[in-house]
Design an enzyme around this catalytic site. Structure first.
Site, PDB file in Angstrom:
ATOM      1  N   HIS A   1       0.974  -1.191  -0.043  1.00  0.00           N
ATOM      2  CA  HIS A   1       0.124  -0.132   0.062  1.00  0.00           C
ATOM      3  C   HIS A   1       0.801   1.168  -0.124  1.00  0.00           C
ATOM      4  O   HIS A   1       1.345   1.621   1.138  1.00  0.00           O
ATOM      5  CB  HIS A   1      -0.781  -0.028   1.264  1.00  0.00           C
ATOM      6  CG  HIS A   1      -1.801   1.170   1.284  1.00  0.00           C
ATOM      7  ND1 HIS A   1      -3.128   0.983   1.686  1.00  0.00           N
ATOM      8  CD2 HIS A   1      -1.774   2.347   1.087  1.00  0.00           C
ATOM      9  CE1 HIS A   1      -3.920   2.217   1.573  1.00  0.00           C
ATOM     10  NE2 HIS A   1      -2.962   2.970   1.045  1.00  0.00           N
TER      11      HIS A   1
ATOM     12  N   HIS B   1       1.552   5.436  -1.708  1.00  0.00           N
ATOM     13  CA  HIS B   1       1.207   6.675  -2.462  1.00  0.00           C
ATOM     14  C   HIS B   1       2.560   7.109  -3.099  1.00  0.00           C
ATOM     15  O   HIS B   1       3.405   7.488  -2.410  1.00  0.00           O
ATOM     16  CB  HIS B   1       0.589   7.624  -1.671  1.00  0.00           C
ATOM     17  CG  HIS B   1      -0.760   6.933  -0.991  1.00  0.00           C
ATOM     18  ND1 HIS B   1      -1.902   7.381  -1.661  1.00  0.00           N
ATOM     19  CD2 HIS B   1      -1.021   6.581   0.060  1.00  0.00           C
ATOM     20  CE1 HIS B   1      -2.907   6.757  -1.020  1.00  0.00           C
ATOM     21  NE2 HIS B   1      -2.426   6.254   0.186  1.00  0.00           N
TER      22      HIS B   1
ATOM     23  N   ARG C   1       2.265   9.354  -6.036  1.00  0.00           N
ATOM     24  CA  ARG C   1       1.776  10.453  -6.653  1.00  0.00           C
ATOM     25  C   ARG C   1       2.536  10.610  -8.048  1.00  0.00           C
ATOM     26  O   ARG C   1       2.822   9.462  -8.481  1.00  0.00           O
ATOM     27  CB  ARG C   1       2.399  11.806  -5.686  1.00  0.00           C
ATOM     28  CG  ARG C   1       2.205  11.830  -4.174  1.00  0.00           C
ATOM     29  CD  ARG C   1       0.584  11.691  -3.855  1.00  0.00           C
ATOM     30  NE  ARG C   1       0.501  11.799  -2.559  1.00  0.00           N
ATOM     31  CZ  ARG C   1      -0.352  11.476  -1.521  1.00  0.00           C
ATOM     32  NH1 ARG C   1      -1.272  10.877  -2.109  1.00  0.00           N
ATOM     33  NH2 ARG C   1      -0.238  11.742  -0.395  1.00  0.00           N
TER      34      ARG C   1
ATOM     35  N   LYS D   1      -9.512  -0.155  -5.743  1.00  0.00           N
ATOM     36  CA  LYS D   1      -9.613   0.386  -4.246  1.00  0.00           C
ATOM     37  C   LYS D   1     -10.803   1.288  -4.082  1.00  0.00           C
ATOM     38  O   LYS D   1     -11.208   1.990  -4.943  1.00  0.00           O
ATOM     39  CB  LYS D   1      -8.399   1.473  -4.196  1.00  0.00           C
ATOM     40  CG  LYS D   1      -8.295   2.272  -2.959  1.00  0.00           C
ATOM     41  CD  LYS D   1      -7.565   1.621  -1.677  1.00  0.00           C
ATOM     42  CE  LYS D   1      -7.955   2.265  -0.397  1.00  0.00           C
ATOM     43  NZ  LYS D   1      -6.718   3.083  -0.202  1.00  0.00           N
TER      44      LYS D   1
ATOM     45  N   HIS E   1     -10.591   1.119   1.862  1.00  0.00           N
ATOM     46  CA  HIS E   1     -10.231   2.032   3.051  1.00  0.00           C
ATOM     47  C   HIS E   1     -11.177   2.047   4.006  1.00  0.00           C
ATOM     48  O   HIS E   1     -12.626   2.571   3.534  1.00  0.00           O
ATOM     49  CB  HIS E   1     -10.025   3.597   2.223  1.00  0.00           C
ATOM     50  CG  HIS E   1      -9.950   4.613   3.511  1.00  0.00           C
ATOM     51  ND1 HIS E   1      -8.529   5.199   3.767  1.00  0.00           N
ATOM     52  CD2 HIS E   1     -10.485   5.005   4.667  1.00  0.00           C
ATOM     53  CE1 HIS E   1      -8.538   6.060   4.683  1.00  0.00           C
ATOM     54  NE2 HIS E   1      -9.895   5.944   5.276  1.00  0.00           N
TER      55      HIS E   1
ATOM     56  N   HIS F   1      -4.369  -0.382   6.173  1.00  0.00           N
ATOM     57  CA  HIS F   1      -4.250   0.164   7.196  1.00  0.00           C
ATOM     58  C   HIS F   1      -5.021   0.080   8.502  1.00  0.00           C
ATOM     59  O   HIS F   1      -5.676   1.037   8.763  1.00  0.00           O
ATOM     60  CB  HIS F   1      -3.875   1.737   6.718  1.00  0.00           C
ATOM     61  CG  HIS F   1      -4.853   2.374   6.253  1.00  0.00           C
ATOM     62  ND1 HIS F   1      -6.295   2.286   6.227  1.00  0.00           N
ATOM     63  CD2 HIS F   1      -4.729   2.836   4.725  1.00  0.00           C
ATOM     64  CE1 HIS F   1      -6.760   2.937   5.285  1.00  0.00           C
ATOM     65  NE2 HIS F   1      -5.964   3.431   4.331  1.00  0.00           N
TER      66      HIS F   1
ATOM     67  N   ASP G   1       1.546   2.640   3.341  1.00  0.00           N
ATOM     68  CA  ASP G   1       0.699   3.720   3.360  1.00  0.00           C
ATOM     69  C   ASP G   1       1.460   5.037   3.455  1.00  0.00           C
ATOM     70  O   ASP G   1       1.034   6.195   3.811  1.00  0.00           O
ATOM     71  CB  ASP G   1      -0.708   3.995   4.327  1.00  0.00           C
ATOM     72  CG  ASP G   1      -1.736   4.580   3.837  1.00  0.00           C
ATOM     73  OD1 ASP G   1      -1.664   5.162   2.851  1.00  0.00           O
ATOM     74  OD2 ASP G   1      -2.273   5.225   4.786  1.00  0.00           O
TER      75      ASP G   1
ATOM     76  N   ALA H   1      -4.032  14.823   5.429  1.00  0.00           N
ATOM     77  CA  ALA H   1      -3.627  13.522   6.103  1.00  0.00           C
ATOM     78  C   ALA H   1      -2.702  12.747   5.185  1.00  0.00           C
ATOM     79  O   ALA H   1      -2.641  12.442   4.082  1.00  0.00           O
ATOM     80  CB  ALA H   1      -4.791  12.982   6.288  1.00  0.00           C
TER      81      ALA H   1
HETATM   82  O1  DOR Z   1      -3.492   9.663   5.481  1.00  0.00           O
HETATM   83  C1  DOR Z   1      -3.824   9.199   4.260  1.00  0.00           C
HETATM   84  N1  DOR Z   1      -3.264   9.658   3.308  1.00  0.00           N
HETATM   85  N2  DOR Z   1      -4.865   8.193   4.260  1.00  0.00           N
HETATM   86  C2  DOR Z   1      -5.247   7.696   3.110  1.00  0.00           C
HETATM   87  O2  DOR Z   1      -5.983   7.029   3.037  1.00  0.00           O
HETATM   88  C3  DOR Z   1      -4.798   8.579   1.900  1.00  0.00           C
HETATM   89  C4  DOR Z   1      -3.529   9.235   1.948  1.00  0.00           C
HETATM   90  C5  DOR Z   1      -3.077  10.088   1.143  1.00  0.00           C
HETATM   91  O3  DOR Z   1      -3.335  10.002  -0.177  1.00  0.00           O
HETATM   92  O4  DOR Z   1      -2.339  11.238   1.376  1.00  0.00           O
HETATM   93 ZN    ZN Z   2      -3.333   5.226   1.408  1.00  0.00          ZN
END
Ligand code: DOR
Ligand code: ZN
Length: 345
Positions: A13, A15, A17, A97, A134, A170, A242, A258
């Site tokens: 999992h 990210h 970008r 997802k 999620h 998560h 995550d 977040a």
């Molecule tokens: O804290 C998080 N950030 N939780 C998520 O589910 C998405 C992620 C984000 O893409 O920044």
């Molecule tokens: Zn995530």
């Protein structure tokens, strides 16, 4: 000097970008992981279809890290069709997802009505495409109850589609961990930060925006349940970081995003944490076996080696193109393990 060696791990999992941010953060993952499940919540255009996933995968591969394999995903919305699932599978997409509507970063197009996805779930079942959830209910009375309240939805999907492979992403509560254990077709990812943090590390003293993520870290009893699950040797619990980079300016502001950027520190911190608890022998299965098994993938080939030498974690990674930086989880600290490299022996 002591060394620790294990089969090349996976991050189920992540990210990454795109553009300048991708370029800045990708090297930290590829030096530690053979594969990563890449989240589709790009802004402003999320990955909704196979073709987009293919193009995004090509962007990731364009940096030339040929030993790394991104596991591509699409976001499932109420507009997703069974045909889109088939096309995505043909394009190499491995998982879909679901974000509940409005629950986290870039989830305005998320799902409200899970029943409307009946044909999509049937097709995912037929294609053995993994469903990533999620797990937060949008209408809880408190953000602390959102994961608990989502368990009815998990119960519904897991029960109605018993051969659909579902990952509760998560996981943050003892309650969700016990729910995951009830279903043969459900597994859960565990992050580094949820092994370490509780709510007090976010709001217990001064506000710590770089410990803020969704789902937010909960109570000590929940953290202990997460640690127990990671150390249990259960094939249902495996690693997914995550790691979610945001520009510093978008976290240290009135409405901070977040997401916790752990990518640069993951394996050294996991080795330190598992060793501290006398569980180092369990780390390889947690990071390099159970997830691959659940996804139906072969295990990675290479060997990752870490050495027991002090590792001063950078405070931030600068991104000159954006005139900004990304703050590193627990950056500035010195930990006892460093990455040495990868071998293919
Ligand atoms: O804290 C998080 N950030 N939780 C998520 O589910 C998405 C992620 C984000 O893409 O920044
Ligand atoms: Zn995530």
């Amino acid at each position: 000097m002591r060394t620790y060696k294990q089969r090349m791990p996976d991050d189920f999992h992540l990210h990454l970008r795109s553009g300048a941010m991708l370029k800045a953060v990708l090297p930290y993952t590829v030096e530690q992981f053979g594969r990563a499940t890449v989240m589709p919540n790009l802004h402003p255009d999320p990955i909704l279809m196979g073709l987009q996933a293919e193009m995004y995968g090509n962007e990731i591969m364009s940096y030339g890290f040929n030993s790394f394999k991104p596991l591509m995903t699409i976001q499932i919305t109420e507009k997703t069709t069974a045909q889109m699932i088939r096309q995505a599978q043909e394009a190499g997409v491995i998982a879909g997802k679901i974000y509940p509507k409005g629950m986290t970063t870039n989830s305005e197009n998320g799902v409200v009505d899970y029943k409307s996805l009946h044909k999509v779930f049937l097709q995912m079942e037929a294609s053995q495409m993994v469903l990533l959830l999620h797990g937060e209910h949008p209408h809880s009375t408190s953000s602390l109850y959102r994961e608990r309240d989502f368990m009815d939805t998990l119960d519904y999907i897991a029960g109605k589609y018993p051969t659909l492979k579902i990952v509760l992403e998560h996981v943050t509560t003892a309650y969700a961990i016990s729910t995951v254990k009830m279903f043969k077709n459900v597994a859960a990812t565990i992050t580094l930060h949820h092994l370490l943090l509780t709510l007090d590390d976010v709001i217990g003293g001064k506000l710590k925006p770089h410990n803020f993520c969704k789902p937010i870290a909960k109570f000590e009893s929940d953290r202990e349940a997460i640690v127990e699950a990671a150390f249990s040797g259960s094939h249902k619990f495996f690693f997914g970081s995550d790691s979610a980079p945001h520009q510093r300016s978008t976290k240290e502001c009135e409405e901070g995003c977040a997401g916790i950027f752990t990518a640069p520190v993951i394996m050294p911190m996991l080795v330190e944490f598992f060793e501290k608890h006398g569980k180092l022998r369990l780390l390889e299965n947690f990071t390099a076996r159970y997830g691959a098994e659940f996804y139906g993938l072969p295990r990675n080939e290479g060997i990752l080696e870490l050495v027991n030498v002090p590792n001063h974690l950078p405070k931030e990674i600068s991104i000159p193109e954006l005139n900004d930086s990304v703050v590193v989880f627990q950056g500035g600290q010195t930990i006892s393990w460093s990455i040495k490299g990868v071998s293919h022996a």
